[in-house]
Design an enzyme around this catalytic site. Structure first.
Site, PDB file in Angstrom:
ATOM      1  N   ARG A 186       0.867  -1.182   0.000  1.00 19.77           N
ATOM      2  CA  ARG A 186       0.000   0.000   0.000  1.00 19.77           C
ATOM      3  C   ARG A 186       0.907   1.236   0.000  1.00 19.77           C
ATOM      4  NH1 ARG A 186      -4.060  -2.297   4.608  1.00 19.77           N
ATOM      5  NH2 ARG A 186      -5.619  -3.263   3.255  1.00 19.77           N
ATOM      6  N   GLN A 215       6.878  -4.554   4.172  1.00 18.51           N
ATOM      7  CA  GLN A 215       6.909  -6.009   4.008  1.00 18.51           C
ATOM      8  C   GLN A 215       6.435  -6.443   2.619  1.00 18.51           C
ATOM      9  OE1 GLN A 215       6.182  -7.542   8.509  1.00 18.51           O
ATOM     10  NE2 GLN A 215       4.324  -6.967   7.466  1.00 18.51           N
ATOM     11  N   ASN A 244       7.541 -10.584   5.012  1.00 14.27           N
ATOM     12  CA  ASN A 244       6.137 -10.336   5.347  1.00 14.27           C
ATOM     13  C   ASN A 244       5.729 -11.190   6.537  1.00 14.27           C
ATOM     14  OD1 ASN A 244       3.442  -9.685   5.422  1.00 14.27           O
ATOM     15  ND2 ASN A 244       2.888 -10.979   3.686  1.00 14.27           N
ATOM     16  N   ASP A 273      -1.663   2.243  11.286  1.00 15.69           N
ATOM     17  CA  ASP A 273      -1.888   1.544  10.027  1.00 15.69           C
ATOM     18  C   ASP A 273      -1.419   2.381   8.847  1.00 15.69           C
ATOM     19  OD1 ASP A 273      -2.798  -0.968  10.577  1.00 15.69           O
ATOM     20  OD2 ASP A 273      -4.920  -0.471  10.521  1.00 15.69           O
ATOM     21  N   ASP A 275      -2.953   2.475   5.862  1.00 15.53           N
ATOM     22  CA  ASP A 275      -4.037   2.889   4.967  1.00 15.53           C
ATOM     23  C   ASP A 275      -5.060   3.784   5.642  1.00 15.53           C
ATOM     24  OD1 ASP A 275      -4.951   0.876   6.628  1.00 15.53           O
ATOM     25  OD2 ASP A 275      -6.181  -0.103   5.104  1.00 15.53           O
ATOM     26  N   ASP A 387      -3.798  -7.392  18.610  1.00 12.49           N
ATOM     27  CA  ASP A 387      -4.045  -6.226  19.451  1.00 12.49           C
ATOM     28  C   ASP A 387      -4.816  -6.591  20.717  1.00 12.49           C
ATOM     29  OD1 ASP A 387      -6.419  -6.770  18.069  1.00 12.49           O
ATOM     30  OD2 ASP A 387      -6.376  -4.917  16.912  1.00 12.49           O
ATOM     31  N   HIS A 411     -10.339   4.948   9.054  1.00 13.28           N
ATOM     32  CA  HIS A 411      -9.922   3.629   8.568  1.00 13.28           C
ATOM     33  C   HIS A 411     -11.087   3.029   7.788  1.00 13.28           C
ATOM     34  CE1 HIS A 411      -9.038  -0.703   8.737  1.00 13.28           C
ATOM     35  NE2 HIS A 411      -7.790  -0.392   9.003  1.00 13.28           N
TER      36      HIS A 411
END
Length: 635
Positions: A186, A215, A244, A273, A275, A387, A411
């Site tokens: 991304r 990654q 990864n 994150d 994105d 998490d 998000h």
């Protein structure tokens, strides 16, 4: 060449440090008063609302025309006073602003019921860049409530307010903080967030480093804008290319690097994150909160829905561990709430009550290094439940998680992601491991939950999803060895397994293999059955006997319930992404095979689960160790 300006993080040479506590320079900025968002898709009403008259709202300032009112009683405008009173040692907050013109600045406050009051106010007249200070004591907010800035002009008056800051007394020393961004193919999204941080870096004085754990194969450093952002961020940016290892591996790299380069245990690592649409002030808000916290705590940011930027995903959440249910809103929490709308009683959607979170998603989550020293690193889960597991483990060691209102990032909406994907394997497997580690692990209850899921999947003709569940339980029963490579082989294997099931693939609605587009008409679902158990038995019998009510039909995603899909020979179901359809076709052989395999492995779980639970508990110290992650990073 792109990327040359960014140093590559590596194991620290003896004596090298990047992170040390530093002396504060004046008061500590807890949050900034902003009047427009980081992107045009974000409504300015999320920052300040014009209640009367006209006003021009810009990112760092607001100008009121005559007879205007502007309120900061909004998502980003509010100062979460209740959380500051409960968790920090600060006793008051000062609102500092620079005013030009004439008008009234007042400090509004609420309580847990949302009842407003004014705690301080100042009239300015003929001001030209005058500094205004308003003070609010943090002493009447224990169960709820917030503070905000209201502005007002009368006829003939104009008022410009800028450089708004909420400040508290600084601690003796400031914790160094590193942001860690995990990214995987991304590159454009990740670059945008680096650019957002670079554009605001002068205001982010508590931010010492930014790690990017790349990654993917489509690398961030390959983008044209990377060289400039690396130059802008300078020595703060550390760009790492690694195998990864999923979200767990990407985020943990930040913890690993800080631990290898810190001169103090009083350091923070902020996960983010790749994105998200970032509100950079989140960095200011969570780091300030951590700097004044009475004790080290995990501080999470809230998630706003990117496709619906006015929506709050959830105010605070917890997981029902033994029944594998994450994302449960805590009592009194807003959930998928329009922050510019009203609740069922007609009251504005504001989070007035203080909430205790069970865990916080890693879309934005700050972890103090003291937590890592006490409990170790995250489990090599690849992703999903990493998490939640980490927060529940931390709580057992006395480190709670706080989800801080007003610290938000946008998000992608979760309900626009289809459940029937390969990552469901990790969700199931890791949820069982988390339950084994941090719940009573009632195996009779867990077996019933999994069997009920399997039956629903089979009735819904989701054979690939059924196989995914079976594989997840099988791999849990393999014991901690399944985590040895960080999930790389498991990812490959579950994708291979799912490839054998046609309904896991998405098609364009006008190009469904073997079905003419014009033959697919919508057949809507009946309401949820009032006697579900009887309907369940009937649907099972019908499937066993090969009876169906409909040969072919289209079903909207929100009506794809097991009791409805079970009536079809072939159901063309809209994908949750709304970008295509899945074709579910009844297959008696697959259904019986998966039912037998599923019943067998779930029965094994009921019988063998306690022994496997002990294996995971014994393996925890090694799995969460620095040496284990060093091995996974191939360092």
């Amino acid at each position: 060449m792109p990327g040359k300006a960014a140093p590559v993080a590596e194991a620290a040479p003896a004596g090298e440090t990047r992170f040390a506590e530093h002396a504060p320079e004046g008061r500590l900025t807890a949050q900034r008063g902003l009047y427009a968002g980081p992107a045009p898709i974000v409504s300015k009403d999320m920052y300040a609302e014009v209640e009367q008259g006209n006003a021009q709202r810009e990112r760092g300032s607001v100008t009121l025309e005559p007879s205007a009112k502007v309120t900061g009683n909004t998502y980003f405008g509010r100062f979460p006073a209740s959380y500051w009173q409960r968790w920090t040692t600060a006793t008051e907050v000062k609102l500092e602003a620079v005013a030009t013109g004439d008008g009234l600045l007042s400090l509004g406050a609420s309580d847990m019921l949302g009842d407003p009051r004014v705690v301080d106010a100042q009239q300015v007249s003929g001001a030209k860049g005058v500094k205004v200070e308003l003070t609010g004591k943090l002493d009447k907010f224990y169960d709820g409530g917030a503070l905000w800035l209201d502005l007002e002009t009368e006829g003939g008056q104009t008022l410009r307010v800028e450089q708004v800051r909420w400040t508290v007394d600084a601690p003796e020393t400031i914790r160094p903080t590193a942001v860690t961004i995990c990214t995987m193919n991304r590159a454009d999204d990740c670059l945008k967030n680096l650019q957002a941080l670079a554009a605001d870096v002068s205001s982010l004085d508590t931010l010492d480093a930014i790690y990017v754990a790349d990654q993917g194969t489509d690398l961030v450093e390959s983008r044209e804008g990377f060289e400039q952002v690396a130059k802008d961020l300078g020595e703060k940016l550390h760009y790492i290319k690694q195998p990864n290892l999923g979200g767990a591996g990407g985020f943990t790299r930040g913890l690993y690097e800080v631990a290898g380069h810190t001169a103090t245990e009083h350091a923070n690592v902020l996960f983010m994150d790749d994105d998200v649409l970032l509100e950079p002030d989140l960095v200011v808000r969570v780091t300030a909160f951590s700097n004044r916290s009475a004790n080290p705590i995990i501080v999470g940011g809230q998630m706003l829905n990117l496709l619906h930027p006015n929506q709050l995903h959830v105010g605070a959440e917890y997981a029902r561990l033994n029944t594998l249910e994450p994302g449960q809103p805590v009592q009194h929490s807003l959930s998928t709430a329009d922050l510019l709308g009203v609740d069922e009683d007609g009251n504005p959607n504001r989070q007035e009550r203080r909430l205790d979170a069970g865990y916080n998603g890693w879309w934005s989550c700050l972890i103090p290094y003291e937590v890592v020293k006490a409990i170790g690193y995250p489990l090599p889960f690849f992703f999903q439940w990493d998490d939640a597991e980490y927060s529940y483990r931390a709580r057992e060691y006395g480190f709670p998680t706080v989800t801080l209102p007003g610290a938000g990032v946008w998000h992608a909406d979760f309900h626009w992601k289809d459940w029937d994907e390969w990552h469901r394997y990790f969700n199931l497997r890791n949820s069982i491991i988390t339950a084994a580690l941090h719940s009573p692990f009632n195996l009779n209850l867990l077996s019933r939950v999994l069997m009920a899921q399997l039956v629903r999947y089979l009735l819904g003709m989701q054979y690939g999803l059924s196989a995914t569940l079976i594989k997840a339980v099988e791999d849990f029963l393999e014991g901690p060895e399944v985590l040895r490579d960080g999930g790389v082989e498991a990812m490959k294997e579950i994708r291979r397994i799912r490839d054998a099931y046609p309904e896991t693939k998405r098609h364009k609605a006008t190009d469904v293999p073997g079905i003419a587009s014009n033959d697919i008409g919508i057949i809507n679902s009946a309401p949820r059955p009032s006697m579900q158990r009887l309907v369940l038995i009937k649907r099972i019998l019908d499937k066993v006997l090969g009876r169906s009510r409909f040969g072919l039909g289209a079903v909207p995603v929100d009506e794809a319930h097991w009791w409805h899909i079970a009536l079809f020979d072939t159901a063309v179901v809209t994908d949750a992404s709304q970008e295509g359809v899945r074709v579910r076709t009844y297959d008696k052989v697959k259904m019986f095979d998966l039912a037998k395999r599923g019943a067998k492995v779930i029965n094994r779980l009921r019988k063998e689960g306690a022994g496997v639970q002990e294996q995971y508990k014994r393996a925890m110290p090694e799995l969460t160790s620095r040496d284990n992650w060093k091995r996974l990073y191939e360092l």
